[in-house]
Motif scaffolding. Structure first.
Motif: not given
Length: 474
Positions: A96, A99, A268, A410, A474
């Motif tokens: 996460a 990303a 995420i 993501g 994202v």
């Protein structure tokens, strides 16, 4: 002389690229040669993951030469299987972080990237507080649940308690490296693990066998050494995270809870953690299945083979991490086709690497296994496992890149669903059927691993080509 000049020129270019990749420069990976971008990211990322795999191998090597080596090897192996849940948490949150940080860097917003990084650290710290208490208190019960004999569980309780108690250190080592990778600085991530591993290699024989005023802690010494080594690596990471010299300008003020950022990270990270927990729990089930059908020797052999497999697979995972960074940054820069091309180029290089590893494993299984144990019965199981599992290595290489491509975008739900079906509805039933119903024992488990991984890779590639990951926000 005229023929050697071009060769020398190519060699100079190769060394120049390697030097550049290891220097730790923060570059713009949304422009220029895709091949060069993959190589510059992949070299330090592969070396980083290779060092992560060395932790378990170093412990396994030293404890494998203790008097009660079968108990020690089993404890290290079973504990590592349980720790994969912590690794799953760490990798999930780091995915996460990678990303979000990569997307913000691609959008040329390093301040937002820094804030996201610190919120990820805050989330990870809170979760690991609970894990630490649980792991320390139920250490013995965990080993028994994993299939260890009462004697082996009693012998290994201090080891597993120390390892579970250091879960925050393990998580931070993964997470902060994920932050650096998202920012495109894979060299810092690599160096932190080199420092941690060198410390572990030096400390392991001291704490296991004793030296001067330091008593011989035996198996427990391996846990002490590994925890101290990882802590040194985390200290190095934190220094570079807060020194203000990198792309990310981070301050402690960014640790103040930000509901919107935390929600975004959790959104995420949750499926990403679940994704790896699904895979990890399946490995735990397989380890327990081998322990119950193959006894202590079968379990020790399987754990030896798994440590060897992870040693070879983690560098491939490192290379596939390049795809996550490139996908995240290029999607942030609206370079959609470049993001897809980066994934396919990374997959090509990973196939080459895993093909070489497959040949090494098939031809040199006896040599590899003999390095870790002298027990003939353990060796027999381990050699068979190494060769059978190696048959799927090329597919593993492709599958890793696909998973990291989704995660870097993501889109953590797609690989989570693939893992759920592939591991729990295919691999586990197949392993149980072969081991129990067909009475193949541990060998049935060994066979189920490459078969399932191949199926997972095929499904992942089909979903990647459909391209829904390109639309994730994202």
């Amino acid at each position: 002389m005229t023929q050697s000049a071009p060769s020398k020129g190519k060699l100079a270019i190769i060394f120049s690229v390697i030097k550049k990749s290891l220097r730790g420069e923060e570059l713009d990976y949304t422009t220029g040669s895709i091949r060069m971008s993959v190589i510059l990211l992949a070299i330090p990322m592969m070396l980083e993951m290779m060092m992560e795999s060395v932790f378990a191998l170093v412990d396994l090597y030293f404890v494998g030469h203790l008097k009660e080596s079968s108990f020690a090897i089993q404890t290290v192996g079973l504990t590592e299987s349980v720790l994969t849940i912590i690794y799953s948490l760490a990798i999930g949150i780091s995915m996460a972080a990678t990303a979000v940080v990569a997307r913000r860097v691609g959008e040329k917003d390093p301040k937002a990237a820094g804030k996201a990084a610190m919120q990820a650290i805050l989330v990870a710290s809170c979760i690991n507080f609970v894990i630490t208490i649980f792991g320390v208190y139920f250490g013995t019960d965990i080993l028994l649940l994993m299939g260890a004999s009462p004697e082996a569980a009693a012998h290994g309780t201090p080891f597993i308690r120390i390892m579970m108690g250091s879960s925050i250190i393990i998580t931070l080592l993964f997470l902060i490296n994920g932050i650096f990778r998202g920012a495109g600085n894979a060299a810092i991530a690599m160096k932190s693990l080199w420092i941690a591993n060198i410390s572990n290699i030096i400390l392991c024989p001291i704490f296991i066998n004793g030296l001067g005023p330091v008593p011989a802690f035996g198996l427990t010494g391996a846990a002490i050494a590994t925890t101290i080594g990882r802590s040194i690596g985390v200290a190095y990471q934190l220094y570079h995270l807060f020194n203000g010299k990198g792309l990310l300008k981070i301050t402690l003020a960014y640790l103040k809870p930000n509901t919107e950022l935390i929600r975004s990270i959790v959104k995420i990270a949750s499926p990403a953690v679940l994704q790896f927990v699904i895979a990890s729990c399946s490995w735990i089930f397989l380890a327990q299945l081998v322990a119950t059908t193959g006894g202590d020797h079968g379990s020790a052999g399987y754990q030896t083979a798994m440590r060897l497999m992870m040693f070879f697979l983690l560098p491939a995972w490192g290379m596939s991490n390049a795809a996550a960074t490139l996908v995240g940054q290029n999607l942030g820069a609206k370079e959609i086709q470049r993001a897809e091309d980066s994934v396919l180029k990374t997959a090509k290089y990973n196939v080459i690497y895993m093909g070489i590893v497959m040949l090494i494993s098939l031809l040199g299984a006896e040599i590899l296994v003999a390095f870790f144990t002298n027990d003939a019965q353990v060796q027999a199981y381990a050699i068979r496992a190494v060769r059978i599992i190696a048959l799927g290595y090329v597919f593993y290489g492709i599958g890793m890149v696909m998973i990291n491509a989704f995660n870097g975008a993501g889109d953590t739900w797609t690989p989570t669903k693939v893992n759920l079906v592939g591991f729990w509805f295919f691999q586990i039933p197949l392993a149980y059927f072969l081991a129990k119903a067909l009475k193949m024992g541990p060998e049935g488990v060994f066979i189920a691993i490459p078969v399932a991984e191949t199926a997972i890779t095929i499904a992942s590639f089909i979903l990647f080509k459909r391209g829904k990951w390109k639309e994730v926000k994202v």
